[in-house]
Design a protein around this motif. Structure first.
Motif, PDB file in Angstrom:
ATOM      1  N   THR A  35      45.321  12.015 -28.349  1.00 41.52           N
ATOM      2  CA  THR A  35      43.987  12.638 -28.093  1.00 41.52           C
ATOM      3  C   THR A  35      43.661  12.566 -26.520  1.00 41.52           C
ATOM      4  OG1 THR A  35      42.853  10.749 -28.636  1.00 41.52           O
ATOM      5  CG2 THR A  35      43.170  12.268 -30.326  1.00 41.52           C
ATOM      6  N   TYR A  37      43.806  14.719 -24.112  1.00 41.22           N
ATOM      7  CA  TYR A  37      44.262  16.265 -24.238  1.00 41.22           C
ATOM      8  C   TYR A  37      44.173  16.787 -22.615  1.00 41.22           C
ATOM      9  CZ  TYR A  37      42.838  16.109 -29.116  1.00 41.22           C
ATOM     10  OH  TYR A  37      42.295  15.724 -30.193  1.00 41.22           O
ATOM     11  N   ARG A 187      44.866  19.170 -38.337  1.00 39.22           N
ATOM     12  CA  ARG A 187      44.905  18.138 -37.058  1.00 39.22           C
ATOM     13  C   ARG A 187      46.316  17.943 -36.560  1.00 39.22           C
ATOM     14  NH1 ARG A 187      43.240  12.536 -35.149  1.00 39.22           N
ATOM     15  NH2 ARG A 187      41.661  13.098 -33.666  1.00 39.22           N
ATOM     16  N   ARG A 207      42.628  24.328 -29.027  1.00 41.92           N
ATOM     17  CA  ARG A 207      41.425  23.753 -28.417  1.00 41.92           C
ATOM     18  C   ARG A 207      40.038  24.099 -28.957  1.00 41.92           C
ATOM     19  NH1 ARG A 207      42.522  21.405 -23.450  1.00 41.92           N
ATOM     20  NH2 ARG A 207      40.276  21.402 -22.946  1.00 41.92           N
ATOM     21  N   ALA A 210      40.097  21.640 -31.933  1.00 42.94           N
ATOM     22  CA  ALA A 210      39.592  20.147 -31.190  1.00 42.94           C
ATOM     23  C   ALA A 210      38.104  20.031 -30.956  1.00 42.94           C
ATOM     24  CB  ALA A 210      40.259  19.999 -29.926  1.00 42.94           C
TER      25      ALA A 210
END
Length: 678
Positions: A35, A37, A187, A207, A210
């Protein structure tokens, strides 16, 4: 058995040094790595050279048609150039200070370069070379925020390894119905596409997923906390309504409609069997202290004690002084507990608190020391609550048996931040100023108008006014070309004394010295108080009508508004002079905003637009969440939708028994401790 909570040491090539390197980025576990990113993407898709614009950052692909030439000039400076054919055109490619690239450029080989295009000279100043198209994992490459401890390529390789080894156990948190409704990825796919996208479109979709997931999970945590509060046994504070009405009627002024509204909200909460958890926000001078006094009086009439925690001893002392006057002649017994008490005074006071001889205790963090016990604490109030850490606020709560909690702040919080940061609290807003308050007249002056500011200051002093003069620094700084409090004090002493007394106040002074200076200022023995931002919160002198802020562009809008709020507390017209030479458009916009409005909420909204959510309250003070992908300003609509969706899920009967929601249940259990009372 593998788990996303595994240490990064489980990965090949991650020894003690790499563990330390990754920790500097906040990466300790596999989940942290997955995670972490990208901040942006490099688009390796070749640009059509015929449509490329001058100074545009582009990607070009072609055949090397000349040997690379490396030229050295100056100290450790060099230039590498070669020619590259794209279709029928030959262009020049230049790299600066990257001599190692020479070994990567081979005659007649295809390469891809990225850089800034010079349309006039038909050449590109490149900063990145991709030797072969096959070397690119795809045409759209992730770029991460890294530091001197770890390179992009190393971080990317660890992320790829983590995904390959742990990708099959990544749980999906978002319920299927929400994914289908908003066309979101599961996910596992989202994490793959956010790190290794094939196209800009897939990266954008990942994105988006997310961002929604971040908002949804955050709101789920906040609302779960709120529901937990409401399920806990609180104190039903059954105050004496007639006594409370009589107390309000005897106040020397009429409450504003906004004050009446929030008093009703607070009193309604206090009578409920669950713990009140309410944020009271209102602009400087809007009358929050009186609202707090009414809540305190209600608690005392029901037989409870109340505690009010302030961030500084100056503010605590002022609250004690003001509330002692408000409660004069009532059965509210006020005590002040700060670090300034002697050992004997401290012991005597905490014994009285334990016996219940005092029922309103005002203080700093001294209120939460281990030896402090309360007889029957029913109401906890924190003033300027964002200045306290989570643990401090929690410790004060634990001094009683589920006491009602009222948090106050004079920092106007835009709705965006209220939704984001205080989702677990009920919010009351005083959006109306008391009648008769004159708007503060604000003017922006350049530093070359310093003499005009001093002339205006002297004119006002002759009329009996008092003034604050604020500097960004205590002492001269070689790093910053700004006025400092010590210099200003000396300058103004030379300009104004002996006609007017000038005082100095800053955070490095001893508490006794600070208190003495403030008392002299309030008594009128000091006419001009030169200070740092120690006066930002809580200093109250109704006779002070002038606020002069030097190097005002060094302050954020919220802080400027707080400083301006130190004046305008009496019946006389007040003024704020901002002396600044801002170099940036943002700095100029801040000055124009201050001149244009006195409304703290409008100031806060503009501050949010100029600075972004992370800086408005100060990350360390506010506890503002740092979202990795979502932007609560730009994505406000998504945030509001996620908030509603989280609430709907929690309101669904037995939602936590449904199979597909089990990852969410585990998520909430895992994060319960770190989110409780955030």
């Amino acid at each position: 058995m593998r788990s996303l909570t595994d240490s990064v040491t489980k990965l090949k090539g991650v020894g003690p040094k790499r563990v330390a390197d990754l920790a500097t980025l906040g990466i300790d576990t596999i989940e942290d790595l997955l995670t972490y990113y990208p901040t942006r993407y490099n688009d390796f898709t070749p640009t059509d050279i015929t449509s490329a614009k001058d100074k545009q950052k582009i990607t070009l692909q072609g055949i090397v048609v000349s040997e690379p030439l490396l030229t050295h000039y100056g100290y450790r400076r060099n230039r590498l150039s070669f020619r590259m054919q794209i279709g029928r055109e030959v262009i020049v490619v230049t790299f600066f200070n990257q001599p190692y690239i020479k070994k990567q450029v081979t005659l007649n080989q295809q390469v891809t370069v990225m850089g800034k295009w010079d349309a006039t000279r038909r050449q590109i100043t490149a900063n990145k070379l991709i030797k072969e198209q096959a070397d690119q994992q795809n045409e759209f490459g992730a770029v991460y925020s890294v530091n001197k401890h770890i390179r992009q390529s190393v971080l990317q390789s660890f992320i790829r390894q983590a995904y390959e080894e742990y990708g099959n156990i990544i749980p999906t948190y978002l319920p299927r119905a929400l994914r289908q409704r908003y066309r979101l990825m599961d996910r596992r796919q989202m994490i793959k596409e956010i790190h290794f996208p094939q196209t800009q479109m897939t990266a954008k979709a990942a994105r988006r997923t997310a961002a929604y997931e971040e908002f949804f999970l955050f709101q789920l945590r906040l609302q779960a906390i709120r529901r937990a509060h409401r399920q806990e046994d609180g104190n039903r504070i059954l105050y004496h309504n007639d006594e409370l009405k009589e107390f309000i009627a005897n106040l020397p002024f009429e409450l504003t409609d906004a004050q009446k509204k929030v008093v009703n909200e607070i009193c309604r909460d206090m009578r409920q069997p669950y713990q009140m958890n309410r944020l009271l926000q209102g602009d400087v001078g809007s009358g929050k202290t009186v609202v707090a006094a009414i809540a305190i009086y209600a608690a005392v009439t029901a037989g409870y004690q109340a505690a009010l925690m302030a961030p500084t001893e100056i503010l605590a002392a002022q609250h004690a002084e003001k509330l002692s006057r408000v409660f004069a002649g009532t059965h509210v017994h006020v005590a002040l507990l700060t670090g300034a008490l002697t050992v004997k005074q401290h012991q005597s006071l905490i014994a009285a608190m334990k016996r219940g001889d005092v029922n309103l205790i005002i203080g700093t963090h001294a209120l939460i020391q281990d030896d402090v016990e309360y007889a029957n604490l029913g109401l906890v109030i924190t003033d300027e609550q964002h200045r306290f850490g989570v643990n401090q606020r929690q410790r004060l709560r634990e001094k009683g048996d589920h006491p009602d909690v009222l948090a106050m702040t004079a920092t106007p919080i835009p709705r965006t931040l209220a939704i984001t940061n205080y989702g677990e609290m009920d919010v009351s807003v005083i959006d109306q100023m008391p009648a008769g308050r004159k708007p503060i007249q604000t003017q922006w002056l350049k530093s070359n108008q310093h003499a005009e500011a001093i002339h205006f200051l002297r004119e006002q002093l002759e009329k009996g006014a008092q003034a604050y003069v604020v500097s960004a620094l205590i002492e001269e700084s070689t790093a910053l070309d700004v006025q400092n409090a010590t210099d200003l004090f000396q300058q103004l002493s030379a300009d104004l004394q002996p006609d007017y007394k000038v005082g100095l106040l800053h955070g490095r002074m001893e508490n006794d010295e600070k208190d003495k200076t403030m008392q002299q200022f309030k008594a009128g023995k000091i006419q001009v108080l030169v200070a740092t931002t120690v006066v930002e919160v809580g200093v109250d002198n109704p006779n002070a009508t002038i606020m002069v802020i030097f190097d005002a562009d060094r302050f954020g809008l919220a802080q400027l508004h707080q400083l301006r709020g130190r004046v305008g507390r009496g019946d006389r017209q007040s003024y704020c002079l901002l002396i600044a030479d801002p170099k940036t458009d943002e700095g100029k916009a801040r000055m124009k905003t201050m001149v244009a409005t006195n409304d703290g909420f409008k100031v806060a909204e503009q501050d949010l637009k100029l600075r972004g959510s992370g800086d408005v309250l100060g990350k360390k003070q506010s506890g503002m969440p740092e979202f990795k992908v979502g932007d609560p300003i730009a994505d406000l609509k998504m945030l509001q939708i996620a908030r509603a969706d989280a609430g709907n899920l929690l309101a669904t009967p037995n939602w936590d028994n449904i199979d597909e929601n089990q990852p969410l249940v585990l998520y909430l259990q895992r994060h319960e401790l770190e989110t409780h009372f955030d």
